[in-house]
Design a protein around this motif. Structure first.
Motif, mmCIF file in Angstrom:
data_model
loop_
_atom_site.group_PDB
_atom_site.id
_atom_site.type_symbol
_atom_site.label_atom_id
_atom_site.label_comp_id
_atom_site.label_asym_id
_atom_site.label_seq_id
_atom_site.Cartn_x
_atom_site.Cartn_y
_atom_site.Cartn_z
ATOM 1 N N TYR A 100 44.294 77.669 79.887
ATOM 2 C CA TYR A 100 44.795 78.559 80.946
ATOM 3 C C TYR A 100 45.508 77.788 82.029
ATOM 4 N N GLY A 153 42.428 65.325 75.211
ATOM 5 C CA GLY A 153 43.068 66.592 74.847
ATOM 6 C C GLY A 153 43.995 67.042 75.965
ATOM 7 N N ARG A 154 44.074 68.371 76.137
ATOM 8 C CA ARG A 154 45.030 68.915 77.119
ATOM 9 C C ARG A 154 44.760 68.407 78.525
ATOM 10 N N ILE A 155 43.508 68.543 78.995
ATOM 11 C CA ILE A 155 43.192 68.165 80.381
ATOM 12 C C ILE A 155 43.241 66.644 80.529
ATOM 13 N N ASP A 174 39.026 58.744 72.157
ATOM 14 C CA ASP A 174 38.907 60.059 71.532
ATOM 15 C C ASP A 174 38.717 59.821 70.042
ATOM 16 N N THR A 210 28.266 64.700 71.875
ATOM 17 C CA THR A 210 28.572 64.273 73.253
ATOM 18 C C THR A 210 27.442 64.599 74.234
ATOM 19 N N THR A 231 34.140 66.578 85.139
ATOM 20 C CA THR A 231 34.595 67.953 85.387
ATOM 21 C C THR A 231 34.518 68.744 84.089
ATOM 22 N N SER A 232 33.776 68.219 83.104
ATOM 23 C CA SER A 232 33.824 68.828 81.770
ATOM 24 C C SER A 232 32.631 69.757 81.529
ATOM 25 N N ASP A 257 31.715 68.141 88.986
ATOM 26 C CA ASP A 257 32.033 69.565 89.169
ATOM 27 C C ASP A 257 31.114 70.409 88.294
ATOM 28 N N PHE A 297 38.431 75.018 87.450
ATOM 29 C CA PHE A 297 39.376 76.004 86.883
ATOM 30 C C PHE A 297 39.984 76.905 87.955
HETATM 31 P P1 NAD Z 1 40.782 69.936 74.401
HETATM 32 O O1 NAD Z 1 40.125 70.566 73.235
HETATM 33 O O2 NAD Z 1 42.266 70.061 74.578
HETATM 34 O O3 NAD Z 1 40.424 68.373 74.477
HETATM 35 C C1 NAD Z 1 39.144 67.864 74.238
HETATM 36 C C2 NAD Z 1 39.304 66.495 73.605
HETATM 37 O O4 NAD Z 1 38.013 65.903 73.496
HETATM 38 C C3 NAD Z 1 39.910 66.546 72.190
HETATM 39 O O5 NAD Z 1 41.012 65.676 72.105
HETATM 40 C C4 NAD Z 1 38.753 66.086 71.304
HETATM 41 O O6 NAD Z 1 39.199 65.357 70.160
HETATM 42 C C5 NAD Z 1 37.993 65.201 72.259
HETATM 43 N N1 NAD Z 1 36.635 64.887 71.817
HETATM 44 C C6 NAD Z 1 35.835 65.572 70.950
HETATM 45 N N2 NAD Z 1 34.684 64.905 70.746
HETATM 46 C C7 NAD Z 1 34.757 63.775 71.512
HETATM 47 C C8 NAD Z 1 33.887 62.672 71.718
HETATM 48 N N3 NAD Z 1 32.708 62.577 71.068
HETATM 49 N N4 NAD Z 1 34.285 61.691 72.568
HETATM 50 C C9 NAD Z 1 35.475 61.744 73.196
HETATM 51 N N5 NAD Z 1 36.349 62.760 73.024
HETATM 52 C C10 NAD Z 1 35.990 63.760 72.187
HETATM 53 O O7 NAD Z 1 40.006 70.540 75.676
HETATM 54 P P2 NAD Z 1 40.531 70.599 77.184
HETATM 55 O O8 NAD Z 1 41.269 71.882 77.399
HETATM 56 O O9 NAD Z 1 41.200 69.315 77.540
HETATM 57 O O10 NAD Z 1 39.142 70.732 77.958
HETATM 58 C C11 NAD Z 1 38.213 69.654 77.979
HETATM 59 C C12 NAD Z 1 36.899 70.145 78.528
HETATM 60 O O11 NAD Z 1 37.037 70.505 79.923
HETATM 61 C C13 NAD Z 1 36.378 71.461 77.890
HETATM 62 O O12 NAD Z 1 35.653 71.199 76.709
HETATM 63 C C14 NAD Z 1 35.499 72.024 78.966
HETATM 64 O O13 NAD Z 1 34.171 71.589 78.735
HETATM 65 C C15 NAD Z 1 36.015 71.401 80.252
HETATM 66 N N6 NAD Z 1 36.544 72.402 81.208
HETATM 67 C C16 NAD Z 1 36.029 72.410 82.482
HETATM 68 C C17 NAD Z 1 36.505 73.332 83.416
HETATM 69 C C18 NAD Z 1 36.026 73.357 84.839
HETATM 70 O O14 NAD Z 1 36.237 74.357 85.537
HETATM 71 N N7 NAD Z 1 35.406 72.306 85.347
HETATM 72 C C19 NAD Z 1 37.497 74.251 83.019
HETATM 73 C C20 NAD Z 1 38.000 74.194 81.721
HETATM 74 C C21 NAD Z 1 37.518 73.264 80.811
#
Ligand code: NAD
Length: 333
Positions: A100, A153-155, A174, A210, A231-232, A257, A297
């Motif tokens: 988003y 990943g994206r973030i 990763d 994880t 922040t994950s 966070d 977010f």
């Molecule tokens: P994404 O799926 O685009 O990226 C996640 C990455 O983590 C992927 O590249 C994946 O291969 C990698 N990964 C998987 N297992 C792993 C491991 N054991 N060690 C290292 N990396 C590993 O997800 P995203 O959109 O970048 O979001 C990441 C995280 O952020 C989400 O899973 C969510 O928990 C968190 N998030 C937090 C908020 C907030 O408000 N604080 C909001 C949205 C998402």
């Protein structure tokens, strides 16, 4: 469709009402969290809309199904709180909002880094109190420092790009490296990332692998005085281990966070109550810890995208047309 929306706050209602003009669904806004005891409130609705701290265990999913719910529309990207196998077995369709605004979370991670490094929260309080002393406010230049990104990943990639802009060397770990990410970071092993980084920021999902990724042993492999940012998801970090790390000085700064037991705390005003969680309370006693209540977010762009994608998922499910961002066990976490 008739949608029962749990854990509703005023800002959810505002953004969903606006987004729903294009869809015309009938939304019941419910303040309680989705729990075994509140699941029957979904009776008479075709869909349930749930947030990150709602209970999506097998028992709750079964109850929703028994009350006639066909679709679970998550208004989040992460779905670690969902029993995916149970949803599949029950034939309950689950949709989510895959992306988003990755910028919102990445920028919040940077806010925590800058706030901690330059002690903005301490300086704010001092100046308001007429105290202009700089004692204890010494920071460091980010330029030239090494930043480790766990989960690219994206973030993680957007975060890496911002830190590159500060002039940092950015390392990434990763298990599924993305060649595109090498524009902004260099892949290394997790061991090397821990050993070399001045700042470590977590951007991986919560999975069985994880869970407690940052435990006492991991903290022991980090640089002295490391800054750790999460922040994950809270359960990536063993809070007791990082408290020990803060006490020994191994961890120099901690920015959170998310928190492993946040379900009982976050998204509500508890300012008039005694916090019962002693581990959380201990965290708040450190001068070098900055905690925010899962607001990464929370930007205009992100909440608008969340509402629009959630309702588009519902419309796609109802009409059989358009993209439905499904979550199934086959896709994994
Ligand atoms: P994404 O799926 O685009 O990226 C996640 C990455 O983590 C992927 O590249 C994946 O291969 C990698 N990964 C998987 N297992 C792993 C491991 N054991 N060690 C290292 N990396 C590993 O997800 P995203 O959109 O970048 O979001 C990441 C995280 O952020 C989400 O899973 C969510 O928990 C968190 N998030 C937090 C908020 C907030 O408000 N604080 C909001 C949205 C998402």
């Amino acid at each position: 469709m008739k949608i029962a929306m749990f854990s509703t706050k005023s800002y959810d209602k505002t953004t969903f009402e606006r987004a729903n003009r294009a869809h015309g669904h009938e939304i019941t806004y419910l303040e309680p969290r989705l729990l075994p005891a509140t699941a029957p409130l979904a009776a008479g609705h075709d869909a349930v809309c749930a947030f990150v701290n709602d209970d999506l265990s097998a028992a709750v999913l079964r109850s929703l199904k028994e009350h006639g719910v066909e679709l679970l529309a998550l208004r989040s990207a992460g779905f670690n709180h969902l029993d995916v196998e149970a949803a599949d077995e029950l034939g309950l369709t689950v949709a989510r909002v895959p992306a988003y605004s990755p910028h919102a979370v990445a920028e919040h991670a940077v806010a925590l880094i800058l706030g901690l490094n330059r002690k903005v929260f301490r300086a704010y309080n001092r100046v308001r109190d007429g105290n202009f002393s700089l004692e204890g406010l010494l920071g460091f230049d980010l330029h030239g420092r090494t930043v480790g990104v766990v989960g690219t990943g994206r973030i993680g990639q957007i975060f890496a790009g911002i830190m590159r802009g500060f002039g940092c060397e950015v390392l990434g770990y990763d298990p599924y490296p993305d060649p595109d990410a090498e524009r902004v970071l260099s892949y290394v092993s997790l061991d090397e990332l821990f050993a070399r980084s001045h700042v470590i920021s977590l951007h991986c999902p919560l999975t069985p692998e994880t869970h407690d990724l940052i435990d006492a042993e991991a903290v022991g492999r980090m640089r002295d005085g490391v800054m750790l940012i999460n922040t994950s998801r809270g359960r990536l970090v063993d809070t007791t281990a990082v408290i020990d790390g803060l006490k020994s000085g191994r961890i120099g700064h901690l920015g959170l966070d998310v928190y492993e037991e946040e379900e009982a705390l976050f998204f509500q005003d508890l300012s008039g109550q005694v916090i019962q969680d002693d581990v959380f309370s201990r965290l708040l006693t450190f001068p070098n810890v900055l905690v925010t209540g899962h607001q990464g977010f929370f930007t205009q762009e992100a909440v608008t995208n969340i509402a629009e994608t959630t309702l588009a998922n519902v419309t796609a499910f109802a009409s059989g047309e358009g993209e439905l961002h499904r979550v199934t066990a086959a896709k994994g976490g």
